[in-house]
Design an enzyme around this catalytic site. Sequence first.
Site, PDB file in Angstrom:
ATOM      1  N   LYS A  92       0.683  -1.402  -0.067  1.00  0.00           N
ATOM      2  CA  LYS A  92       0.007   0.018  -0.152  1.00  0.00           C
ATOM      3  C   LYS A  92       0.711   1.198  -0.092  1.00  0.00           C
ATOM      4  O   LYS A  92       0.483   2.278  -0.442  1.00  0.00           O
ATOM      5  CB  LYS A  92      -0.942   0.020   1.091  1.00  0.00           C
ATOM      6  CG  LYS A  92      -1.884  -1.298   1.315  1.00  0.00           C
ATOM      7  CD  LYS A  92      -2.690  -1.391   0.135  1.00  0.00           C
ATOM      8  CE  LYS A  92      -3.077  -2.901  -0.011  1.00  0.00           C
ATOM      9  NZ  LYS A  92      -3.534  -3.616  -0.975  1.00  0.00           N
ATOM     10  N   GLU A 104      -1.425   8.163   7.708  1.00  0.00           N
ATOM     11  CA  GLU A 104      -2.210   9.165   6.606  1.00  0.00           C
ATOM     12  C   GLU A 104      -3.134   9.935   7.484  1.00  0.00           C
ATOM     13  O   GLU A 104      -3.645   9.622   8.661  1.00  0.00           O
ATOM     14  CB  GLU A 104      -3.132   8.228   5.696  1.00  0.00           C
ATOM     15  CG  GLU A 104      -2.570   7.982   4.286  1.00  0.00           C
ATOM     16  CD  GLU A 104      -3.473   7.568   3.618  1.00  0.00           C
ATOM     17  OE1 GLU A 104      -3.100   6.757   2.357  1.00  0.00           O
ATOM     18  OE2 GLU A 104      -4.628   7.027   4.067  1.00  0.00           O
ATOM     19  N   HIS A 130     -15.843  -4.056   7.143  1.00  0.00           N
ATOM     20  CA  HIS A 130     -15.065  -4.116   5.919  1.00  0.00           C
ATOM     21  C   HIS A 130     -15.701  -5.146   4.887  1.00  0.00           C
ATOM     22  O   HIS A 130     -15.078  -5.327   3.827  1.00  0.00           O
ATOM     23  CB  HIS A 130     -13.541  -4.275   5.900  1.00  0.00           C
ATOM     24  CG  HIS A 130     -13.038  -3.393   6.814  1.00  0.00           C
ATOM     25  ND1 HIS A 130     -12.926  -1.913   6.608  1.00  0.00           N
ATOM     26  CD2 HIS A 130     -12.395  -3.393   8.172  1.00  0.00           C
ATOM     27  CE1 HIS A 130     -12.304  -1.379   7.407  1.00  0.00           C
ATOM     28  NE2 HIS A 130     -12.283  -2.178   8.429  1.00  0.00           N
ATOM     29  N   ARG A 156      -8.410  -7.181  -9.566  1.00  0.00           N
ATOM     30  CA  ARG A 156      -9.307  -8.473  -9.980  1.00  0.00           C
ATOM     31  C   ARG A 156     -10.729  -8.072 -10.411  1.00  0.00           C
ATOM     32  O   ARG A 156     -11.012  -6.902 -10.191  1.00  0.00           O
ATOM     33  CB  ARG A 156      -9.337  -9.409  -8.865  1.00  0.00           C
ATOM     34  CG  ARG A 156      -9.568  -8.786  -7.528  1.00  0.00           C
ATOM     35  CD  ARG A 156      -9.855  -9.336  -6.350  1.00  0.00           C
ATOM     36  NE  ARG A 156      -9.715  -8.446  -5.102  1.00  0.00           N
ATOM     37  CZ  ARG A 156     -10.934  -7.742  -4.358  1.00  0.00           C
ATOM     38  NH1 ARG A 156     -11.825  -7.884  -5.115  1.00  0.00           N
ATOM     39  NH2 ARG A 156     -10.505  -7.091  -3.286  1.00  0.00           N
TER      40      ARG A 156
HETATM   41  C1  MV4 Z   1      -8.900   5.401   5.645  1.00  0.00           C
HETATM   42  C2  MV4 Z   1     -10.028   6.035   6.393  1.00  0.00           C
HETATM   43  C3  MV4 Z   1      -9.914   7.235   6.753  1.00  0.00           C
HETATM   44  N1  MV4 Z   1      -8.880   7.806   6.464  1.00  0.00           N
HETATM   45  N2  MV4 Z   1      -7.949   6.189   5.440  1.00  0.00           N
HETATM   46  C4  MV4 Z   1     -10.293   0.759   5.426  1.00  0.00           C
HETATM   47  C5  MV4 Z   1      -9.841  -0.412   4.613  1.00  0.00           C
HETATM   48  C6  MV4 Z   1      -8.987   0.164   3.728  1.00  0.00           C
HETATM   49  N3  MV4 Z   1      -8.823  -0.277   2.353  1.00  0.00           N
HETATM   50  C7  MV4 Z   1      -8.675   1.640   3.840  1.00  0.00           C
HETATM   51  N4  MV4 Z   1      -9.888   1.990   4.854  1.00  0.00           N
HETATM   52  C8  MV4 Z   1      -9.994   3.125   5.521  1.00  0.00           C
HETATM   53  N5  MV4 Z   1      -8.989   3.879   5.274  1.00  0.00           N
HETATM   54  C9  MV4 Z   1      -7.832   7.192   5.653  1.00  0.00           C
HETATM   55  N6  MV4 Z   1      -6.833   7.986   5.473  1.00  0.00           N
HETATM   56  C10 MV4 Z   1     -11.191   4.928   6.699  1.00  0.00           C
HETATM   57  C11 MV4 Z   1     -11.013   3.623   6.170  1.00  0.00           C
HETATM   58  C12 MV4 Z   1     -12.121   2.818   6.484  1.00  0.00           C
HETATM   59  C13 MV4 Z   1     -12.870   2.262   5.414  1.00  0.00           C
HETATM   60  C14 MV4 Z   1     -12.951   2.542   3.938  1.00  0.00           C
HETATM   61  C15 MV4 Z   1     -13.500   2.140   3.104  1.00  0.00           C
HETATM   62  C16 MV4 Z   1     -14.852   1.318   3.149  1.00  0.00           C
HETATM   63  C17 MV4 Z   1     -15.139   1.166   4.408  1.00  0.00           C
HETATM   64  C18 MV4 Z   1     -14.082   1.380   5.683  1.00  0.00           C
HETATM   65  C19 MV4 Z   1     -14.560   1.031   7.008  1.00  0.00           C
HETATM   66  C20 MV4 Z   1     -13.690   1.688   7.980  1.00  0.00           C
HETATM   67  C21 MV4 Z   1     -12.590   2.410   7.730  1.00  0.00           C
END
Ligand code: MV4
Length: 445
Positions: free
Chosen positions: A116, A200, A234, A289
């Site tokens: 990532k 971040e 998630h 994918r």
């Molecule tokens: C974040 C965020 C808030 N701020 N990054 C969750 C899974 C991963 N792919 C990244 N995720 C997140 N990254 C920043 N800078 C909040 C999440 C997150 C989230 C993102 C997408 C869909 C559902 C989520 C549920 C909780 C937290």
Amino acid sequence: MFKRVLIANRGEIALRISRSLRELGVEVCIIHGREDRLSLPVRLSDYAIPIYRSNPLDSYLDYEAVIDAAKQVGAEAIHPGYGFLAENAAFVRRCQEEDIIFIGPDADVISLLGDKIEARKAMEAAGLPVAKGSDEAIQNPEVARDLAEDIGYPVIIKAAAGGGGIGMQVVHSPEEFESALNLCQSRAQSAFGDSRVFVEKFIEGAQHVEFQVLADGENAIHFGERFCSIQRRHQKLLEEGPWLSDEVRAEIGDRVCEGAKSVGYRGLATFEFLRDKNGEFYFLEVNPRVQVEHTITEMITGVDLVKMGIEIASGQTLPIDQNEIQFSGHAIQCRLNAEDPIRFIPSPGKLWDCHFPGGRGVRVDTHAHVGYEMPGCFDSLLAKLIVWGKDRDEAIAKMKSALSETILVGVETVIPLHKAILEEPDFIARDITIQYLEEHSNLLG
Ligand code: MV4
């Protein structure tokens, strides 16, 4: 085009892939574990290769056995679907060594995007918007705390090898920082064998929007966005699209195509973003994918994404231009998981009765049938119910009608939760963030 392709997957996606293969005139081969020997994708295949293991998941994860199966039936290519081996760079390298085509991007691209930190760096360089943060792994708590101070709290600490949210820590103040860092590092080490983490700015009150991309290693096109904020732990529950204005779609769409081109991407990809209250976008990650919710995009663009992915893997260039992709109406997908609709505990069992809705604009992707034994050892996704309407209101009405027609007896499903969401005022008003289910706990029973 290929003569014969091996599907290294099970359930609804195995059946979905076999449909596209048949349309392309390709013979369908499939591996299967013991639990799936009587499943529809196996019964409807041309060649089925058993890989029985004491741990059922290993049937789909033992990649040397999968490669042996492909050789045994003379399959020229392997379709990984989603999950299992879909993002396993070591497996993709083994396919390359054996001259078997992996239907997806190159191993090096999978490795790059799986990290990532590297993915964030590459996409920022290609012009995608990213949240303020570190462009390298952070080790030293002092350096990290200075960085967090500079970014401004709250910040989020994430695993470089992560995705799916494992080990993520949100930090609100400098005092919490060091222990959150240690926790994230140790979780990352035990989950991925890689303790590297990065920091971040934490984006609050965000929505989850993702873009569908198809690329051939040289050029890339996008198929617009899907809105996937309604999730728990998630795991997405309900997805829909379109979500953005034509202007914003064109702008972000352009950027994701640049991002895909910059890494020489080949195949289907999904670019995930957070979108904050002000409508600002922040790149999260690329899923290399086919996704469970590709169906939304198929409904609003009228294309077969899985078929196009296979065509690209067979060596063809992009079959259409960006300006040929037109968006029409609105689609909603409800994932029908065999789970308790309140606590989301899997509910395996025999389907004593099973009936799915139909009619104009209704699509059901499922491997379920009367008598199906829903195993408890795999993902609980039993069916995907997708509807199309001329606008969002029509799609919501159609989904309510379709859910009320659905009969699944023998397992619990999340249908009652979907019905409650479709009636909920914030959902109807499109007032939805990634905290939707936590903030609407009244929907859970
Ligand atoms: C974040 C965020 C808030 N701020 N990054 C969750 C899974 C991963 N792919 C990244 N995720 C997140 N990254 C920043 N800078 C909040 C999440 C997150 C989230 C993102 C997408 C869909 C559902 C989520 C549920 C909780 C937290």
